[in-house]
Write an enzyme that holds these catalytic residues in place. Structure first.
Site, mmCIF file in Angstrom:
data_model
loop_
_atom_site.group_PDB
_atom_site.id
_atom_site.type_symbol
_atom_site.label_atom_id
_atom_site.label_comp_id
_atom_site.label_asym_id
_atom_site.label_seq_id
_atom_site.Cartn_x
_atom_site.Cartn_y
_atom_site.Cartn_z
ATOM 1 N N HIS A 106 0.883 -1.190 0.000
ATOM 2 C CA HIS A 106 0.000 0.000 0.000
ATOM 3 C C HIS A 106 0.911 1.228 0.000
ATOM 4 O O HIS A 106 1.702 1.410 -0.922
ATOM 5 C CB HIS A 106 -0.931 -0.106 1.211
ATOM 6 C CG HIS A 106 -2.062 0.867 1.255
ATOM 7 N ND1 HIS A 106 -2.523 1.553 0.161
ATOM 8 C CD2 HIS A 106 -2.861 1.280 2.298
ATOM 9 C CE1 HIS A 106 -3.537 2.329 0.510
ATOM 10 N NE2 HIS A 106 -3.759 2.192 1.805
ATOM 11 N N HIS B 105 -2.430 -2.342 -9.742
ATOM 12 C CA HIS B 105 -3.450 -1.782 -8.857
ATOM 13 C C HIS B 105 -4.594 -2.771 -8.722
ATOM 14 O O HIS B 105 -4.902 -3.509 -9.659
ATOM 15 C CB HIS B 105 -3.982 -0.447 -9.393
ATOM 16 C CG HIS B 105 -4.625 0.369 -8.326
ATOM 17 N ND1 HIS B 105 -5.956 0.269 -8.017
ATOM 18 C CD2 HIS B 105 -4.104 1.281 -7.474
ATOM 19 C CE1 HIS B 105 -6.223 1.095 -7.025
ATOM 20 N NE2 HIS B 105 -5.125 1.730 -6.665
ATOM 21 N N ARG C 107 -3.196 10.051 -11.005
ATOM 22 C CA ARG C 107 -2.359 10.718 -9.994
ATOM 23 C C ARG C 107 -0.885 10.623 -10.385
ATOM 24 O O ARG C 107 -0.086 11.502 -10.086
ATOM 25 C CB ARG C 107 -2.587 10.078 -8.610
ATOM 26 C CG ARG C 107 -4.036 10.169 -8.137
ATOM 27 C CD ARG C 107 -4.275 9.316 -6.895
ATOM 28 N NE ARG C 107 -3.974 7.902 -7.119
ATOM 29 C CZ ARG C 107 -3.899 6.982 -6.172
ATOM 30 N NH1 ARG C 107 -4.125 7.338 -4.913
ATOM 31 N NH2 ARG C 107 -3.620 5.729 -6.456
ATOM 32 N N ASP D 145 2.488 5.737 -6.788
ATOM 33 C CA ASP D 145 3.779 5.606 -6.110
ATOM 34 C C ASP D 145 4.963 5.436 -7.061
ATOM 35 O O ASP D 145 6.114 5.404 -6.613
ATOM 36 C CB ASP D 145 3.734 4.407 -5.142
ATOM 37 C CG ASP D 145 2.789 4.656 -3.988
ATOM 38 O OD1 ASP D 145 2.772 5.793 -3.492
ATOM 39 O OD2 ASP D 145 2.069 3.731 -3.599
HETATM 40 C C1 LIG Z 1 -1.193 -2.979 -5.891
HETATM 41 C C2 LIG Z 1 -1.188 -4.487 -5.822
HETATM 42 C C3 LIG Z 1 -1.001 -4.915 -4.364
HETATM 43 C C4 LIG Z 1 -2.544 -5.003 -6.296
HETATM 44 O O1 LIG Z 1 -2.582 -6.385 -6.069
HETATM 45 P P1 LIG Z 1 -3.636 -7.311 -6.807
HETATM 46 O O2 LIG Z 1 -4.964 -6.658 -6.843
HETATM 47 O O3 LIG Z 1 -3.566 -8.645 -6.149
HETATM 48 O O4 LIG Z 1 -3.045 -7.357 -8.297
HETATM 49 P P2 LIG Z 1 -3.276 -8.463 -9.397
HETATM 50 O O5 LIG Z 1 -4.647 -9.045 -9.321
HETATM 51 O O6 LIG Z 1 -2.853 -7.862 -10.679
HETATM 52 O O7 LIG Z 1 -2.235 -9.598 -8.945
HETATM 53 C C5 LIG Z 1 -2.113 -10.779 -9.679
HETATM 54 C C6 LIG Z 1 -0.695 -11.267 -9.540
HETATM 55 O O8 LIG Z 1 0.188 -10.304 -10.147
HETATM 56 C C7 LIG Z 1 1.166 -9.898 -9.212
HETATM 57 N N1 LIG Z 1 1.478 -8.501 -9.383
HETATM 58 C C8 LIG Z 1 0.622 -7.451 -9.349
HETATM 59 N N2 LIG Z 1 1.307 -6.304 -9.469
HETATM 60 C C9 LIG Z 1 2.613 -6.643 -9.587
HETATM 61 C C10 LIG Z 1 3.787 -5.890 -9.697
HETATM 62 N N3 LIG Z 1 3.787 -4.558 -9.685
HETATM 63 N N4 LIG Z 1 4.949 -6.555 -9.796
HETATM 64 C C11 LIG Z 1 4.970 -7.902 -9.783
HETATM 65 N N5 LIG Z 1 3.889 -8.658 -9.632
HETATM 66 C C12 LIG Z 1 2.717 -8.028 -9.544
HETATM 67 C C13 LIG Z 1 0.515 -10.130 -7.858
HETATM 68 O O9 LIG Z 1 1.494 -10.206 -6.827
HETATM 69 C C14 LIG Z 1 -0.223 -11.411 -8.099
HETATM 70 O O10 LIG Z 1 0.723 -12.464 -8.055
HETATM 71 P P3 LIG Z 1 0.361 -13.894 -7.399
HETATM 72 O O11 LIG Z 1 -0.813 -14.396 -8.177
HETATM 73 O O12 LIG Z 1 1.599 -14.696 -7.589
HETATM 74 O O13 LIG Z 1 0.026 -13.635 -5.971
HETATM 75 C C15 LIG Z 1 -0.094 -5.093 -6.726
HETATM 76 O O14 LIG Z 1 -0.269 -4.630 -8.043
HETATM 77 C C16 LIG Z 1 1.308 -4.762 -6.240
HETATM 78 O O15 LIG Z 1 1.823 -5.475 -5.367
HETATM 79 N N6 LIG Z 1 1.954 -3.674 -6.787
HETATM 80 C C17 LIG Z 1 3.245 -3.262 -6.329
HETATM 81 C C18 LIG Z 1 3.111 -2.499 -5.015
HETATM 82 C C19 LIG Z 1 2.482 -1.147 -5.241
HETATM 83 O O16 LIG Z 1 2.848 -0.400 -6.128
HETATM 84 N N7 LIG Z 1 1.538 -0.802 -4.359
HETATM 85 C C20 LIG Z 1 0.885 0.501 -4.392
HETATM 86 C C21 LIG Z 1 -0.512 0.389 -4.857
HETATM 87 S S1 LIG Z 1 -1.251 1.977 -5.027
#
Ligand SMILES: CC(C)(COP(=O)(O)OP(=O)(O)OC[C@H]1O[C@@H](n2cnc3c(N)ncnc32)[C@H](O)[C@@H]1OP(=O)(O)O)[C@@H](O)C(=O)NCCC(=O)NCCS
Length: 469
Positions: free
Chosen positions: A297, A343, A352, A398
């Site tokens: 987050h 996301h 943003r 971010d």
């Molecule tokens: C934001 C976040 C937590 C959303 O998670 P989510 O809703 O579960 O996203 P998804 O449905 O696309 O995830 C499916 C898969 O892709 C992966 N994935 C998603 N974003 C990713 C990223 N930026 N880098 C690598 N892997 C990613 C997830 O970890 C998940 O893997 P898994 O099935 O092995 O557990 C995720 O995109 C993330 O971890 N991003 C990086 C951290 C970040 O920037 N956070 C700020 C958010 S505002």
């Protein structure tokens, strides 16, 4: 636009910080909310009475195991994130907000006071109304020394987000709601003291954040707030950047962009959940901050700059597209996420992110890290698409916010999430107040066991002998 004069009276037998502000500012938000309150309560009551059993959505096993992703479990009228458009705060997109909200003279970016007015009052403020909130904050900004004592007592290597959350908790003794609840106020009136607490807490956030920054990174050289500066610019001033007009504007932009992202994200949901138990604004916001402190987050901003600096450090020269690609692929191979990308709701580049990209293009186009952010933006979405599992390969807020801070000399990146927190509490408090306006009940979803799910899909008989409830 001149600021309104406020008449401040300490409440009898209270410390100075329990101030009652009289004059135009006292009642303006209360009045605006009170005016709308019967209509809102009636709308909700009607929906519940006439269509309470209407089915909003179904829930799948994927979703119950998958972080309740996409399950519509609550209502937020403060903001809404459309997957293909991004956030609308009180109906306005980010570009619209940047245009319509009142600004300080000579500044290109809106006053946080105007944004807060809009979040709380559900109306676009006039410049005078934006300044009323700014003036109200000036009156309520004084910090009890005990809060600083609590923070100073912590080990020097404590993460700034932990200190920030503790600082908010240390203010909890000031809660008007907690005090009045003990005397037995009517539940329909709770929201007024939540609002009072929200104004008191938000007024102190720039000082609290600046105190932590100065304590950790500026040898405890603390700077008093400036009476003529707005809330956002005052933060810049208090960390020693009072002369830097561009950085003041960056703070105004940053605090606007991070303020709210509807009700389902971790920090908003945590604050709402905790507030639903009638925990006061301080307890609810501290809970929200503890969620924001997670790397998936709010902490992603610190992780993202760390990742960018790691990329840069790998190579003697500015990296090529291919080198960034290889680095990103390796990050995924190492079982890590690429911070700043992806996301849970958005399926486009986060508006943003775009607003900050525009800022950087205008004020710091040649900054090396910013050039890297641009190149990463060209390369990483394809890498994430190729992984075949990431639902949104585009950058979120971010992916760039730390780069802007870094450019203006705020390089201690474990502090970046505190900046996010200062802003996000504007939204959290609006959600918490409006939850009380609408009398939302304690939140209590239901959990199931794995065995129950198996029974549902395979039939109970087939599961005989399996462990579990
Ligand atoms: C934001 C976040 C937590 C959303 O998670 P989510 O809703 O579960 O996203 P998804 O449905 O696309 O995830 C499916 C898969 O892709 C992966 N994935 C998603 N974003 C990713 C990223 N930026 N880098 C690598 N892997 C990613 C997830 O970890 C998940 O893997 P898994 O099935 O092995 O557990 C995720 O995109 C993330 O971890 N991003 C990086 C951290 C970040 O920037 N956070 C700020 C958010 S505002």
């Amino acid at each position: 636009m001149s600021k309104k004069k406020l008449d401040i009276t300490p409440l009898p037998n209270q410390k100075q910080q329990y101030v009652k502000v009289t004059g135009d500012c006292t009642t303006i938000l209360c009045k605006k909310i009170t005016d709308q309150l019967p209509a809102w309560r009636e709308r909700v009551a009607r929906l519940l009475k006439e269509h309470g059993s209407f089915k909003v959505c179904d829930v799948t096993i994927d979703q119950v195991y998958g972080g309740i992703r996409g399950v519509q479990i609550q209502v937020s009228d403060i903001s809404y994130v459309d997957p293909l458009e991004g956030i609308r705060i009180r109906g306005y997109t980010i570009p619209e907000l940047l245009k319509v909200l009142p600004r300080s003279e000579g500044s290109e970016f809106p006053l946080a006071g105007g944004l807060y007015y809009m979040l709380m009052a559900n109306q676009l403020p006039t410049p005078a109304e934006a300044w009323l909130i700014e003036a109200e904050w000036q009156c309520r900004r004084m910090m009890p020394e005990e809060v600083y004592d609590v923070i100073r007592a912590m080990p020097a290597d404590t993460h700034p987000m932990t200190l920030f959350s503790m600082g908010i908790l240390a203010l909890q003794g000031e809660s008007n709601f907690a005090r009045e609840y003990a005397t037995g106020i009517h539940k329909l009136d709770y929201w007024e003291t939540y609002l009072e607490d929200s104004l008191n807490l938000t007024a102190k956030l720039p000082s609290l954040a600046a105190f932590i920054y100065n304590l950790k990174y500026r040898k405890d050289d603390q700077i008093e707030p400036h009476p003529d500066l707005d809330w956002s610019a005052n933060f810049a001033h208090m960390i020693g950047k009072g002369e830097d007009r561009e950085y003041q504007d960056l703070c105004r932009l940053f605090f606007l962009l991070h303020s709210d992202h509807e009700g389902g994200n971790v920090s908003a949901h945590a604050a709402h959940l905790v507030g639903s138990a009638l925990s006061d604004v301080y307890l609810a916001c501290s809970a929200g901050m503890n969620g924001l402190a997670g790397p998936l987050h709010g902490l992603a901003n610190q992780e993202c700059i760390r990742w960018l600096l790691d990329v840069r450090a790998q190579f003697d020269q500015f990296p090529t597209r291919q080198q960034i690609r290889d680095f990103a692929v390796q990050t995924l191979k190492n079982g890590k996420v690429i911070p700043g990308y992806g996301h849970a709701v958005l399926r486009i580049t986060d508006p943003r992110f775009t607003a900050q990209l525009e800022f950087a293009k205008k004020y710091m186009p040649d900054d090396e890290l910013f050039r890297l952010v641009n190149l990463v933006y060209e390369v990483v979405p394809d890498v994430l698409k190729e992984s075949g599992k990431v639902k949104n390969p585009w950058p979120n807020v971010d992916a760039i916010n730390g780069t802007l801070q870094y450019h203006y000399g705020v390089r201690e990146f474990d502090f970046y999430t505190v900046l996010f927190g200062v802003s996000r509490i504007l939204g959290l408090t609006a959600h918490v107040v409006w939850s009380r306006v609408l009398g939302k009940p304690i939140e209590r979803p239901k959990s199931l066991t794995t065995r129950m799910l198996e029974d549902m899909v395979y039939g109970a008989k087939e599961q005989d002998g399996q462990p579990g409830l």
